[in-house]
Design a protein around this motif. Structure first.
Motif, PDB file in Angstrom:
ATOM      1  N   CYS A  16     -10.644 -12.267   1.220  1.00  0.00           N
ATOM      2  CA  CYS A  16      -9.273 -12.219   1.712  1.00  0.00           C
ATOM      3  C   CYS A  16      -8.321 -11.794   0.599  1.00  0.00           C
ATOM      4  O   CYS A  16      -8.383 -12.287  -0.513  1.00  0.00           O
ATOM      5  CB  CYS A  16      -8.864 -13.580   2.238  1.00  0.00           C
ATOM      6  N   ALA A  17      -7.430 -10.853   0.916  1.00  0.00           N
ATOM      7  CA  ALA A  17      -6.400 -10.440  -0.027  1.00  0.00           C
ATOM      8  C   ALA A  17      -5.143 -10.132   0.757  1.00  0.00           C
ATOM      9  O   ALA A  17      -5.034  -9.097   1.379  1.00  0.00           O
ATOM     10  CB  ALA A  17      -6.843  -9.207  -0.823  1.00  0.00           C
ATOM     11  N   VAL A  18      -4.205 -11.069   0.775  1.00  0.00           N
ATOM     12  CA  VAL A  18      -2.991 -10.879   1.559  1.00  0.00           C
ATOM     13  C   VAL A  18      -2.073  -9.876   0.881  1.00  0.00           C
ATOM     14  O   VAL A  18      -1.618  -8.929   1.489  1.00  0.00           O
ATOM     15  CB  VAL A  18      -2.273 -12.225   1.760  1.00  0.00           C
ATOM     16  N   ALA A  19      -1.757 -10.107  -0.379  1.00  0.00           N
ATOM     17  CA  ALA A  19      -0.829  -9.253  -1.103  1.00  0.00           C
ATOM     18  C   ALA A  19      -1.587  -8.295  -2.012  1.00  0.00           C
ATOM     19  O   ALA A  19      -2.390  -8.718  -2.842  1.00  0.00           O
ATOM     20  CB  ALA A  19       0.133 -10.104  -1.917  1.00  0.00           C
ATOM     21  N   GLY A  20      -1.339  -7.002  -1.836  1.00  0.00           N
ATOM     22  CA  GLY A  20      -1.967  -5.992  -2.671  1.00  0.00           C
ATOM     23  C   GLY A  20      -0.976  -5.430  -3.674  1.00  0.00           C
ATOM     24  O   GLY A  20       0.098  -5.989  -3.898  1.00  0.00           O
ATOM     25  N   PRO A  21      -1.301  -4.295  -4.272  1.00  0.00           N
ATOM     26  CA  PRO A  21      -0.418  -3.693  -5.272  1.00  0.00           C
ATOM     27  C   PRO A  21       0.843  -3.120  -4.644  1.00  0.00           C
ATOM     28  O   PRO A  21       0.856  -2.713  -3.485  1.00  0.00           O
ATOM     29  CB  PRO A  21      -1.296  -2.594  -5.876  1.00  0.00           C
ATOM     30  N   SER A  22       1.896  -3.101  -5.441  1.00  0.00           N
ATOM     31  CA  SER A  22       3.172  -2.525  -5.030  1.00  0.00           C
ATOM     32  C   SER A  22       3.660  -1.600  -6.133  1.00  0.00           C
ATOM     33  O   SER A  22       3.613  -1.953  -7.317  1.00  0.00           O
ATOM     34  CB  SER A  22       4.206  -3.628  -4.766  1.00  0.00           C
ATOM     35  N   TYR A  23       4.106  -0.403  -5.741  1.00  0.00           N
ATOM     36  CA  TYR A  23       4.526   0.600  -6.728  1.00  0.00           C
ATOM     37  C   TYR A  23       5.911   1.123  -6.349  1.00  0.00           C
ATOM     38  O   TYR A  23       6.095   1.725  -5.297  1.00  0.00           O
ATOM     39  CB  TYR A  23       3.515   1.750  -6.771  1.00  0.00           C
ATOM     40  N   SER A  24       6.897   0.858  -7.201  1.00  0.00           N
ATOM     41  CA  SER A  24       8.268   1.270  -6.930  1.00  0.00           C
ATOM     42  C   SER A  24       8.468   2.750  -7.238  1.00  0.00           C
ATOM     43  O   SER A  24       7.946   3.282  -8.232  1.00  0.00           O
ATOM     44  CB  SER A  24       9.255   0.442  -7.766  1.00  0.00           C
ATOM     45  N   LEU A  25       9.239   3.411  -6.375  1.00  0.00           N
ATOM     46  CA  LEU A  25       9.582   4.824  -6.569  1.00  0.00           C
ATOM     47  C   LEU A  25      11.031   4.984  -7.016  1.00  0.00           C
ATOM     48  O   LEU A  25      11.593   6.081  -6.919  1.00  0.00           O
ATOM     49  CB  LEU A  25       9.339   5.610  -5.273  1.00  0.00           C
ATOM     50  N   GLN A  26      11.621   3.914  -7.511  1.00  0.00           N
ATOM     51  CA  GLN A  26      12.967   4.020  -8.070  1.00  0.00           C
ATOM     52  C   GLN A  26      12.941   4.889  -9.315  1.00  0.00           C
ATOM     53  O   GLN A  26      11.900   5.096  -9.931  1.00  0.00           O
ATOM     54  CB  GLN A  26      13.502   2.634  -8.436  1.00  0.00           C
ATOM     55  N   GLY A  27      14.127   5.390  -9.687  1.00  0.00           N
ATOM     56  CA  GLY A  27      14.230   6.166 -10.912  1.00  0.00           C
ATOM     57  C   GLY A  27      14.592   7.606 -10.643  1.00  0.00           C
ATOM     58  O   GLY A  27      15.471   7.906  -9.825  1.00  0.00           O
ATOM     59  N   SER A  28      13.911   8.509 -11.310  1.00  0.00           N
ATOM     60  CA  SER A  28      14.265   9.924 -11.278  1.00  0.00           C
ATOM     61  C   SER A  28      13.750  10.629 -10.028  1.00  0.00           C
ATOM     62  O   SER A  28      12.563  10.538  -9.701  1.00  0.00           O
ATOM     63  CB  SER A  28      13.705  10.626 -12.522  1.00  0.00           C
ATOM     64  N   TRP A  29      14.650  11.321  -9.351  1.00  0.00           N
ATOM     65  CA  TRP A  29      14.350  12.166  -8.213  1.00  0.00           C
ATOM     66  C   TRP A  29      15.041  13.512  -8.421  1.00  0.00           C
ATOM     67  O   TRP A  29      15.756  13.716  -9.396  1.00  0.00           O
ATOM     68  CB  TRP A  29      14.861  11.534  -6.915  1.00  0.00           C
ATOM     69  N   TRP A  30      14.819  14.430  -7.487  1.00  0.00           N
ATOM     70  CA  TRP A  30      15.563  15.682  -7.451  1.00  0.00           C
ATOM     71  C   TRP A  30      16.436  15.694  -6.210  1.00  0.00           C
ATOM     72  O   TRP A  30      16.019  15.249  -5.138  1.00  0.00           O
ATOM     73  CB  TRP A  30      14.631  16.888  -7.445  1.00  0.00           C
TER      74      TRP A  30
END
Length: 297
Positions: A16-30
């Motif tokens: 069982c694994a309820v919470a997995g990895p999270s990766y933020s896309l905040q920061g630099s965009w175009w």
């Protein structure tokens, strides 16, 4: 005395694994103009006006009559784009989601040139299943539509009955039909501020992955029964269950100041979305309606 609610939801089982990895896309965009004539770096969270101002393409929007000089910005369509690599192996996870906490406002979202969804409400978050589209290296685009033009089209399409006011007072020099879009109303002008109907990603955006199941949200509501003179806490939890087999779990509800500690066994099926629990508060507990409501507002 105040109400404190602690609800612990643990879904247990083999692997069982309820919470997995999270990766933020905040920061630099175009950030680019819809017709492709302009492209510049931008920041998320942020908006088009900030990007243009930070790179010297416009002056202070609040100076003198710049709200009128820069009206063209709100009439254009803008695109936010970003290329990124995911720092974990997506093939290890049963479900991968792209989550936006806040998008301003009307946009088509494309991941790896595939439309995965649309937004039209600034005040709510959005979650999109990207399991079949996501790769190790990705391109993400939000193709915004001018909020002013969108509201105008929505107004024209509504012919059943008039919805006043069509436009703000002329002294405000604002935009019309703000009541046809779920966007910060003062951005179309107000009696105390100018009109800046922006476009952009104004809250967090991230990738989340998980196996077995995922807790989407947890809410609670205190309810008083005049007949029995008892308090009950209504708890509702929403899950996304991706396991093909039933998932067993345990819920512990602890409200220390009300001498309440209750444990429930639950079982989630693949298509089951919500779990509802009723927690009765002992009559000997000192609870007042004002204190209950303070913790729920």
């Amino acid at each position: 005395m105040h109400l404190h609610l602690l609800a612990l939801l643990a879904l247990c089982g083999a692997g069982c694994a309820v919470a997995g990895p999270s990766y933020s896309l905040q920061g630099s965009w175009w950030v680019s103009q819809g017709n492709g004539s302009l492209e510049l770096p931008g920041t998320v969270p942020g908006c088009v006006y900030r990007a243009l101002y930070q790179h010297g393409l416009i002056q202070d929007p609040y100076y003198r009559f710049n709200d009128l000089n820069y009206r063209w910005i709100s009439l254009e369509n803008w695109t936010y784009s970003k290329k990124f690599k995911i720092p974990f192996n997506v093939s290890n996870w049963q479900k991968v989601k792209l989550i936006f906490e806040g998008v301003d406002t009307v946009a088509e979202i494309l991941l790896n040139n595939v439309t995965i969804g649309k937004t039209d409400n600034m005040f709510t978050g959005y979650s999109f299943d990207i399991t079949k589209v996501v790769r190790d290296t990705n391109s993400l685009e939000l193709r915004f539509q001018s909020a002013v033009q969108y509201a105008k089209l929505q107004s024209k399409a509504h012919t059943s009955y008039p919805v006043p006011p069509a436009c703000p007072p002329k002294e405000q020099k604002g935009e019309c039909h703000v009541n046809f879009i779920r966007k910060e109303q003062c951005s179309f002008s107000w009696d105390w501020g100018p009109s800046f109907p922006s476009q952009g990603i104004w809250k967090d955006v991230r990738i989340e992955a998980y196996n077995i199941s995922h807790l989407n949200y947890l809410t609670f509501l205190p309810v008083y029964d005049n007949t029995s003179q008892e308090w009950t806490v209504e708890i509702e939890a929403s899950f996304d269950v991706v396991s093909s087999k039933p998932v067993g779990g345990q819920v512990t509800v602890a409200i220390p100041q009300l001498q309440t500690l209750q444990t429930y066994n639950i079982k989630l099926q693949q298509r089951q979305k919500t779990v509802k629990l009723l927690v009765k508060i002992s009559k000997v507990s000192d609870v007042t309606s004002g204190e209950m409501l303070d913790q729920c507002t």
